[in-house]
Write an enzyme that holds these catalytic residues in place. Structure first.
Site, PDB file in Angstrom:
ATOM      1  N   THR A 194      -5.990   3.625   6.224  1.00  0.00           N
ATOM      2  CA  THR A 194      -5.686   2.263   5.764  1.00  0.00           C
ATOM      3  C   THR A 194      -6.105   1.262   6.836  1.00  0.00           C
ATOM      4  O   THR A 194      -6.146   1.600   8.014  1.00  0.00           O
ATOM      5  CB  THR A 194      -4.161   2.193   5.542  1.00  0.00           C
ATOM      6  OG1 THR A 194      -3.846   3.089   4.494  1.00  0.00           O
ATOM      7  CG2 THR A 194      -3.675   0.803   5.201  1.00  0.00           C
ATOM      8  N   VAL A 223       1.531   3.938  -6.478  1.00  0.00           N
ATOM      9  CA  VAL A 223       1.356   2.791  -5.594  1.00  0.00           C
ATOM     10  C   VAL A 223       2.147   3.061  -4.322  1.00  0.00           C
ATOM     11  O   VAL A 223       3.289   3.519  -4.382  1.00  0.00           O
ATOM     12  CB  VAL A 223       1.865   1.497  -6.275  1.00  0.00           C
ATOM     13  CG1 VAL A 223       1.838   0.328  -5.309  1.00  0.00           C
ATOM     14  CG2 VAL A 223       1.020   1.181  -7.509  1.00  0.00           C
ATOM     15  N   GLY A 224       1.523   2.809  -3.189  1.00  0.00           N
ATOM     16  CA  GLY A 224       2.187   3.050  -1.905  1.00  0.00           C
ATOM     17  C   GLY A 224       2.803   1.785  -1.336  1.00  0.00           C
ATOM     18  O   GLY A 224       3.063   0.814  -2.049  1.00  0.00           O
ATOM     19  N   ASP A 225       3.001   1.801  -0.028  1.00  0.00           N
ATOM     20  CA  ASP A 225       3.659   0.678   0.640  1.00  0.00           C
ATOM     21  C   ASP A 225       2.729  -0.511   0.889  1.00  0.00           C
ATOM     22  O   ASP A 225       3.192  -1.651   1.009  1.00  0.00           O
ATOM     23  CB  ASP A 225       4.210   1.137   1.998  1.00  0.00           C
ATOM     24  CG  ASP A 225       3.090   1.637   2.905  1.00  0.00           C
ATOM     25  OD1 ASP A 225       2.246   2.433   2.433  1.00  0.00           O
ATOM     26  OD2 ASP A 225       3.035   1.225   4.073  1.00  0.00           O
ATOM     27  N   THR A 245       0.831   1.409   8.425  1.00  0.00           N
ATOM     28  CA  THR A 245      -0.005   2.483   7.892  1.00  0.00           C
ATOM     29  C   THR A 245       0.736   3.794   8.070  1.00  0.00           C
ATOM     30  O   THR A 245       1.399   4.008   9.084  1.00  0.00           O
ATOM     31  CB  THR A 245      -1.379   2.547   8.589  1.00  0.00           C
ATOM     32  OG1 THR A 245      -2.088   3.678   8.059  1.00  0.00           O
ATOM     33  CG2 THR A 245      -1.270   2.689  10.094  1.00  0.00           C
ATOM     34  N   GLY A 248       3.286   6.281   2.777  1.00  0.00           N
ATOM     35  CA  GLY A 248       3.812   5.109   2.093  1.00  0.00           C
ATOM     36  C   GLY A 248       5.207   5.238   1.517  1.00  0.00           C
ATOM     37  O   GLY A 248       5.994   4.280   1.540  1.00  0.00           O
TER      38      GLY A 248
HETATM   39  N1  ASP Z   1       0.321   3.703   3.613  1.00  0.00           N
HETATM   40  C1  ASP Z   1      -0.744   4.114   2.742  1.00  0.00           C
HETATM   41  C2  ASP Z   1      -0.155   4.600   1.445  1.00  0.00           C
HETATM   42  O1  ASP Z   1       0.829   5.299   1.470  1.00  0.00           O
HETATM   43  C3  ASP Z   1      -1.597   5.188   3.330  1.00  0.00           C
HETATM   44  C4  ASP Z   1      -2.000   5.021   4.767  1.00  0.00           C
HETATM   45  O2  ASP Z   1      -1.595   4.086   5.428  1.00  0.00           O
HETATM   46  O3  ASP Z   1      -2.762   5.852   5.247  1.00  0.00           O
HETATM   47  O4  ASP Z   1      -0.715   4.329   0.405  1.00  0.00           O
END
Ligand code: ASP
Length: 328
Positions: A194, A223-225, A245, A248
């Site tokens: 990310t 959907v993530g964070d 990052t 999530g």
């Molecule tokens: N935080 C992101 C998600 O969970 C992934 C990442 O940061 O690598 O979608």
């Protein structure tokens, strides 16, 4: 008489500096901090060529944002321009080079927040927006909403000039191979990458932005964070700007970016203390892998992570630039 006057002057100065730590620390005119994802980033798994490519792209991203800040531009424009550089690079899991879902699609999430107005915008599960961060910004600037997903986000933001592309644009062989491997093993790999940027501009305004392809082999529609304000992105001129990052689901459940600002606001913690508490204790204790980058209203920086590495860097008006990858 003179001695009394000097003592009085000293007392006033000490009083002023303790109330204004920025003055004591020589607050920089501007600061920009970025990340390109946290995870199992180990030197032994990295070729010198690949490391060079990452360092060069992180430097280009910092330079691009710095140009904006140096010429008196806003932190919002700086984080937007910075993220664009990383979204357009296949090296990172955002925009071109995003990871694949279990169905072999790219579904991207992004968000942006203005620390001055507390306005925010986000898109999630978009498949055609060339630069998801521009989609997020369009949601913030042109709609009454904070988060719009999927086709709705694509339709609305296209009206405001956001470029849509064929899904093939996001394809990279590396992410596809990783997807195939994961599909075989049914476990996650290469899941991070990310991108994020936070900035303090000359006018004292903070902004944060995050963009991602999510996690490899995620379920369709997951959907993530990253597009969730308070989880993956938060900015408030009274405290700090944060971009996260990592895994999530943990960042959402622990409302990580907001929690850091809340610890500063309500408990008087410094940025470093707050980031440490959330990333190295709360998250680490429950197995929540990842990290954050942040800058506070006085220009203090944090790049805190509980994984073996995190692509990261910063630049300040003092002329200091640093780019780091591993836990050093
Ligand atoms: N935080 C992101 C998600 O969970 C992934 C990442 O940061 O690598 O979608």
């Amino acid at each position: 008489m003179i001695r009394k006057f000097l003592i009085l002057l000293l007392v006033i100065t000490v009083g002023y500096l303790s109330e204004h730590p920025a003055a004591a620390q020589n607050k920089p005119d501007y600061v920009l901090v970025i990340h390109g994802g946290a995870g199992t980033i180990l030197k032994e798994n990295m070729t010198p060529e690949r490391e060079k490519a990452y360092r060069e792209k992180l430097h280009e991203a910092l330079l691009t944002g710095e140009q904006v800040l140096k010429s008196g531009g806003s932190s919002l424009d700086a984080v937007t321009q910075t993220i664009l550089v990383m979204e357009n690079s296949p090296l990172f899991n955002a925009g071109k080079g995003a990871v694949f879902t279990a169905e072999g699609m790219n579904e991207m999430d992004a968000s942006i927040m203005d620390g001055k107005s507390l306005k925010a915008g986000a898109v999630a599960s978009v498949r055609h927006i060339k630069n998801p961060i521009l989609g997020a910004r369009a949601v913030m600037e042109h709609t009454p909403h904070v988060l719009i997903i999927g086709e709705g986000a694509e339709e609305v933001t296209a009206k405001y000039g956001v470029e849509l592309v064929d899904t093939s644009y996001f394809f990279t062989q590396k992410r596809w191979d990783s997807y195939r491997k994961v599909k075989k093993k049914m476990e996650e790999q290469e899941k991070h990458g990310t991108v994020g940027a936070v900035a303090l501009d000359m006018h004292g305004n903070l902004a944060a932005a995050t963009s991602t392809g999510g996690m490899t082999y995620k379920m369709k529609g997951r959907v993530g964070d990253s597009p969730i304000i308070g989880a993956g992105t938060y900015a408030d001129n009274n405290t700090c700007a944060v971009s996260a990052t990592g895994h999530g689901e943990y960042f959402m459940r622990y409302v990580v970016t907001y929690d850091i600002t809340a610890l500063m606001k309500y408990q008087g913690l410094s940025l470093d203390e707050a980031a440490n508490e959330v990333i190295m204790h709360k998250l680490k204790d429950v197995g929540g892998d990842g990290g954050i980058i942040a800058v506070d209203k006085d220009g203090n920086i944090s790049m805190t992570f509980n994984t073996p590495g995190m692509f990261r860097g910063y630049v300040t008006s003092g002329g200091t630039e640093e780019i780091l990858i591993y836990n050093d």
